[in-house]
Scaffold this motif. Structure first.
Motif, PDB file in Angstrom:
ATOM      1  N   LEU A 102      38.334  40.561  39.251  1.00 54.64           N
ATOM      2  CA  LEU A 102      39.087  41.325  40.243  1.00 54.64           C
ATOM      3  C   LEU A 102      40.180  42.166  39.589  1.00 54.64           C
ATOM      4  N   ALA A 103      40.821  41.649  38.552  1.00 56.35           N
ATOM      5  CA  ALA A 103      41.932  42.373  37.921  1.00 56.35           C
ATOM      6  C   ALA A 103      41.521  43.787  37.515  1.00 56.35           C
ATOM      7  N   SER A 104      40.354  43.933  36.941  1.00 57.44           N
ATOM      8  CA  SER A 104      39.923  45.262  36.472  1.00 57.44           C
ATOM      9  C   SER A 104      39.488  46.167  37.619  1.00 57.44           C
ATOM     10  N   MET A 105      39.337  45.620  38.805  1.00 58.86           N
ATOM     11  CA  MET A 105      38.908  46.408  39.959  1.00 58.86           C
ATOM     12  C   MET A 105      40.083  46.948  40.774  1.00 58.86           C
ATOM     13  N   LEU A 106      41.274  46.448  40.498  1.00 67.33           N
ATOM     14  CA  LEU A 106      42.434  46.774  41.318  1.00 67.33           C
ATOM     15  C   LEU A 106      43.228  47.943  40.767  1.00 67.33           C
ATOM     16  N   SER A 107      43.960  48.594  41.664  1.00 65.75           N
ATOM     17  CA  SER A 107      44.920  49.612  41.251  1.00 65.75           C
ATOM     18  C   SER A 107      45.960  48.951  40.355  1.00 65.75           C
ATOM     19  N   ALA A 108      46.746  49.739  39.658  1.00 65.96           N
ATOM     20  CA  ALA A 108      47.758  49.186  38.753  1.00 65.96           C
ATOM     21  C   ALA A 108      48.714  48.258  39.496  1.00 65.96           C
ATOM     22  N   GLU A 109      49.192  48.665  40.639  1.00 61.74           N
ATOM     23  CA  GLU A 109      50.117  47.824  41.400  1.00 61.74           C
ATOM     24  C   GLU A 109      49.425  46.553  41.885  1.00 61.74           C
ATOM     25  N   GLY A 110      48.203  46.685  42.368  1.00 59.41           N
ATOM     26  CA  GLY A 110      47.451  45.515  42.808  1.00 59.41           C
ATOM     27  C   GLY A 110      47.171  44.553  41.670  1.00 59.41           C
ATOM     28  N   ARG A 111      46.869  45.101  40.499  1.00 55.40           N
ATOM     29  CA  ARG A 111      46.608  44.274  39.319  1.00 55.40           C
ATOM     30  C   ARG A 111      47.862  43.485  38.938  1.00 55.40           C
TER      31      ARG A 111
END
Length: 159
Positions: A99-108
């Motif tokens: 999931l980390a690589s799928m998220l926007s920078a803020e989401g990550r």
């Protein structure tokens, strides 16, 4: 892209080009990992309120009904059941990692901070030999601060 998966799990914003379908399974795994960690941490408090949130079939499988959890004669069965639940949570954390690589920078950044914090709680539960009855398991403020600081590079898109 959408801020919500098709399963209505908030996932803090996807990167462009990542579909909700791709993110669904790892986001569900993250939610389950976080919730299972909370359940394990709060087991004693919930039991005092007459609530049990673990699957009945697991309690039966390990011979660990809630009324025996505080009984020293049944501590081995309780710890075996808790070890199983902790391993289950660890598996969900592992399954949530993409999931980390799928998220926007803020989401990550949010995901990394939460994942680090909740994994730390799970580790603390196991380190206390699953004693969730004598005092509430918490992470020290400095550990929480490190989790936030560790997520900072992701917020700025550096990782």
């Amino acid at each position: 892209s959408s801020d919500v998966c098709s399963s209505d799990l908030p996932i803090w914003g996807l990167r462009p080009g990542v579909s909700e379908a791709e993110a669904r399974l790892p986001s569900e795994a993250a939610g389950i990992a976080f919730q299972l960690t909370n359940i394990l941490r709060d087991l004693g408090e919930d039991l005092a309120r007459g609530r049990v949130y673990l699957p009945a079939e697991d309690l039966e499988r390990f011979g660990s009904p809630p009324e025996t959890w505080r009984d020293p004669k049944h501590v081995d069965a309780f710890r075996a059941m808790m070890h199983f639940q902790a391993e289950r949570a660890r598996d969900y954390y592992y399954r949530s990692e993409p999931l980390a690589s799928m998220l926007s920078a803020e989401g990550r950044a949010i995901f990394r901070a939460m994942s680090t914090t909740y994994r730390g709680l799970l580790h603390a539960i196991a380190a206390r030999n699953f004693d969730v009855f004598t005092r509430r398991i918490r992470l020290p403020r400095w550990r929480k601060a490190l989790a936030v600081l560790g997520a900072w590079p992701a917020k700025w898109g550096w990782v």
